[in-house]
Design an enzyme around this catalytic site. Sequence first.
Site, PDB file in Angstrom:
ATOM      1  N   TYR A  52       0.922  -1.184   0.073  1.00 50.88           N
ATOM      2  CA  TYR A  52       0.014  -0.040  -0.108  1.00 50.88           C
ATOM      3  C   TYR A  52       0.835   1.328   0.236  1.00 50.88           C
ATOM      4  CZ  TYR A  52      -3.576  -3.146   1.457  1.00 50.88           C
ATOM      5  OH  TYR A  52      -4.609  -4.485   1.542  1.00 50.88           O
ATOM      6  N   HIS A  57      -4.475   5.885  -1.795  1.00 50.81           N
ATOM      7  CA  HIS A  57      -5.178   5.696  -0.658  1.00 50.81           C
ATOM      8  C   HIS A  57      -4.248   6.121   0.739  1.00 50.81           C
ATOM      9  CE1 HIS A  57      -9.144   5.342   1.172  1.00 50.81           C
ATOM     10  NE2 HIS A  57      -8.833   4.042   1.747  1.00 50.81           N
ATOM     11  N   TYR A 101      -5.234   0.161  10.282  1.00 52.26           N
ATOM     12  CA  TYR A 101      -6.129   0.081   9.057  1.00 52.26           C
ATOM     13  C   TYR A 101      -7.113   0.997   9.108  1.00 52.26           C
ATOM     14  CZ  TYR A 101      -3.703  -4.127   7.314  1.00 52.26           C
ATOM     15  OH  TYR A 101      -2.729  -4.916   6.614  1.00 52.26           O
ATOM     16  N   ASN A 103     -10.571   1.555   8.795  1.00 51.01           N
ATOM     17  CA  ASN A 103     -11.861   1.567   9.367  1.00 51.01           C
ATOM     18  C   ASN A 103     -11.702   1.422  11.062  1.00 51.01           C
ATOM     19  OD1 ASN A 103     -10.863  -1.135   9.523  1.00 51.01           O
ATOM     20  ND2 ASN A 103     -12.474  -1.934   8.500  1.00 51.01           N
ATOM     21  N   ASP A 128      -7.429  11.160   1.769  1.00 50.95           N
ATOM     22  CA  ASP A 128      -7.611  11.062   0.487  1.00 50.95           C
ATOM     23  C   ASP A 128      -9.071  11.565   0.191  1.00 50.95           C
ATOM     24  OD1 ASP A 128      -7.952   8.410   1.373  1.00 50.95           O
ATOM     25  OD2 ASP A 128      -8.572   8.249  -0.548  1.00 50.95           O
ATOM     26  N   ASN A 149     -14.087   5.870   5.504  1.00 53.76           N
ATOM     27  CA  ASN A 149     -14.315   4.835   6.592  1.00 53.76           C
ATOM     28  C   ASN A 149     -13.231   5.332   7.858  1.00 53.76           C
ATOM     29  OD1 ASN A 149     -16.344   3.522   5.681  1.00 53.76           O
ATOM     30  ND2 ASN A 149     -15.211   1.692   5.022  1.00 53.76           N
TER      31      ASN A 149
END
Length: 224
Positions: A52, A57, A101, A103, A128, A149
């Site tokens: 990632y 993101h 993460y 969420n 973002d 989220n």
Amino acid sequence: MIKWISNLISSPQIEDNTANMKPEVHEHKKNNIESVSNKFLIVGLGNIGAEYVNTRHNIGFKIVDFLAKKEGINFETVKLGALAEYKFKGRTFLLLKPNTYMNLSGKAVQYWMDKEKIPLENILIITDDLNLSFGTIRIRQKGSDGGHNGLKNINLVLNTQNYARFRFGISDEFKKGKQVDYVLGDWDDTEKTALPERLEVASEIIKSFGTAGLENTMTAFNGK
């Protein structure tokens, strides 16, 4: 995390001679108050993992990474994330990359706010935003989660949406049904060329937030 990525990421006077009395403030308490007001928590949102690192993101991570590298400071692994401390013009900026993460971002934000005794008005969340063209900057002092989220969880955990957020546009140049691939994809060549200048501006926004204040920062940078 964006909605469609659910799994990733006066008391009366007693005696006349008390009128001019001032409340006693012990020096250590005074210093503590000053240190709190001059401390800021800057949270870049993203997902952990090598896959990632360069994705759209993860722009929140990328922005705080850029500032840390520019100023020669390092991140250390801490509870619920990675943290770097940056001092500038009498202010202390704690740059945080949650490892929860998207969420579950609120858990890390709440923990470090409480641990460092940072008031809500000294929090800046970097995310973002698909609804803004690439590199467009939008800073607000409050607002809804906008389908993100990470912000949704922060709102839930803090039980408020009255905190500053800095949205970085990643645009929506994807084909139908390719939203996830786009958001979790790498920047294209044109974006990669433009990113350094955008990251430079983003780092100045962080410093301005702590030194000039939110209103002045919004005036100076929104739409730039």
